[in-house]
Design a protein around this motif. Sequence first.
Motif, PDB file in Angstrom:
ATOM      1  N   LYS A  11       0.825  -1.216   0.000  1.00 59.17           N
ATOM      2  CA  LYS A  11       0.000   0.000   0.000  1.00 59.17           C
ATOM      3  C   LYS A  11       0.859   1.266   0.000  1.00 59.17           C
ATOM      4  O   LYS A  11       0.530   2.225  -0.687  1.00 59.17           O
ATOM      5  N   VAL A  12       1.934   1.297   0.781  1.00 56.18           N
ATOM      6  CA  VAL A  12       2.744   2.518   0.794  1.00 56.18           C
ATOM      7  C   VAL A  12       3.452   2.721  -0.539  1.00 56.18           C
ATOM      8  O   VAL A  12       3.659   3.854  -0.967  1.00 56.18           O
ATOM      9  N   PRO A  72      -2.532   4.527   3.307  1.00 54.91           N
ATOM     10  CA  PRO A  72      -3.249   3.421   3.948  1.00 54.91           C
ATOM     11  C   PRO A  72      -3.704   3.737   5.367  1.00 54.91           C
ATOM     12  O   PRO A  72      -2.938   4.265   6.168  1.00 54.91           O
ATOM     13  N   GLY A  73      -4.967   3.400   5.642  1.00 54.11           N
ATOM     14  CA  GLY A  73      -5.502   3.543   6.990  1.00 54.11           C
ATOM     15  C   GLY A  73      -5.436   2.220   7.728  1.00 54.11           C
ATOM     16  O   GLY A  73      -5.430   1.152   7.116  1.00 54.11           O
ATOM     17  N   VAL A  74      -5.385   2.289   9.029  1.00 51.02           N
ATOM     18  CA  VAL A  74      -5.272   1.094   9.866  1.00 51.02           C
ATOM     19  C   VAL A  74      -6.448   0.151   9.643  1.00 51.02           C
ATOM     20  O   VAL A  74      -6.258  -1.055   9.448  1.00 51.02           O
ATOM     21  N   ALA A  75      -7.674   0.667   9.666  1.00 52.92           N
ATOM     22  CA  ALA A  75      -8.855  -0.188   9.517  1.00 52.92           C
ATOM     23  C   ALA A  75      -8.822  -0.921   8.181  1.00 52.92           C
ATOM     24  O   ALA A  75      -9.093  -2.131   8.119  1.00 52.92           O
ATOM     25  N   GLU A  76      -8.459  -0.204   7.118  1.00 54.53           N
ATOM     26  CA  GLU A  76      -8.386  -0.806   5.780  1.00 54.53           C
ATOM     27  C   GLU A  76      -7.329  -1.908   5.730  1.00 54.53           C
ATOM     28  O   GLU A  76      -7.573  -2.999   5.192  1.00 54.53           O
ATOM     29  N   LEU A  77      -6.164  -1.654   6.307  1.00 52.20           N
ATOM     30  CA  LEU A  77      -5.084  -2.644   6.302  1.00 52.20           C
ATOM     31  C   LEU A  77      -5.467  -3.894   7.088  1.00 52.20           C
ATOM     32  O   LEU A  77      -5.236  -5.018   6.633  1.00 52.20           O
ATOM     33  N   ALA A  84       2.439  -0.857  -6.778  1.00 54.30           N
ATOM     34  CA  ALA A  84       2.275  -1.593  -5.526  1.00 54.30           C
ATOM     35  C   ALA A  84       3.300  -2.706  -5.357  1.00 54.30           C
ATOM     36  O   ALA A  84       3.631  -3.082  -4.227  1.00 54.30           O
ATOM     37  N   THR A  85       3.819  -3.224  -6.461  1.00 56.48           N
ATOM     38  CA  THR A  85       4.827  -4.287  -6.382  1.00 56.48           C
ATOM     39  C   THR A  85       6.171  -3.837  -6.948  1.00 56.48           C
ATOM     40  O   THR A  85       7.098  -4.621  -7.015  1.00 56.48           O
ATOM     41  N   GLY A  86       6.262  -2.582  -7.338  1.00 54.78           N
ATOM     42  CA  GLY A  86       7.482  -2.074  -7.958  1.00 54.78           C
ATOM     43  C   GLY A  86       8.498  -1.558  -6.954  1.00 54.78           C
ATOM     44  O   GLY A  86       8.354  -1.719  -5.743  1.00 54.78           O
ATOM     45  N   CYS A  87       9.500  -0.918  -7.488  1.00 59.86           N
ATOM     46  CA  CYS A  87      10.608  -0.391  -6.689  1.00 59.86           C
ATOM     47  C   CYS A  87      10.127   0.742  -5.781  1.00 59.86           C
ATOM     48  O   CYS A  87       9.575   1.736  -6.249  1.00 59.86           O
ATOM     49  N   ALA A  88      10.380   0.593  -4.502  1.00 54.82           N
ATOM     50  CA  ALA A  88       9.951   1.594  -3.530  1.00 54.82           C
ATOM     51  C   ALA A  88      10.745   2.889  -3.639  1.00 54.82           C
ATOM     52  O   ALA A  88      10.272   3.930  -3.196  1.00 54.82           O
TER      53      ALA A  88
END
Length: 196
Positions: free
Chosen positions: A22-23, A31-36, A102-106
């Motif tokens: 997510k980040v 990203p919110g805590v509830a969603e995660l 979402a799956t790429g290089c941070a």
Amino acid sequence: MGHSKVDKAASRERVLRIAARKVRAEGVTGPGVAELMKEAGLTHGGFYRHFASRDDLIAHATAAALAEGTAKMERAARKNEEDPRIGLIDAYLTQQHRDAPATGCALVSLGADAGRGNQDFKRAYERQVRAYLDLIAGLGHETEDARAEAMLTLSALVGATLISRAMADPGLCDELLTAVTDQLKQHPSTPPAPAV
């Protein structure tokens, strides 16, 4: 380790994996805590068994997102045994990488957040930059300019991906990735031929 400790550790890792994805996709404010917790199949109330705060989770998720990249870069480099640097370039500057933040290089997705972040965030980001520079410098031939070449390569990879994600015209996005790929491949990364 008892069964409940194993379950707790597995749940924590699941939340971290989701938060890292997510980040990369949404940045550190997304990203919110509830969603995660919901996506991890856990209750919102159980969050504090795993993390002290949302900031604690985001710090761990960011570190995990950054660190995941090293293994991916190493695998990409191994795809071309003759010239691992070219293997890395070919794997990094792709439509697939561009279209899957979402799956790429941070480094691409978290650069602006790191620039605005606290010193811990900046240090985590810097550690990953240093790891990539060492990896890329080690892919070519040992020359005095290997570190500078690695800096140029990494900057071009991250910059081209970031810019191509930020534009609306798919044709221009593809053209940019192709042009940077071609230029990096032509850039001297091999030692000059001996003088005759």
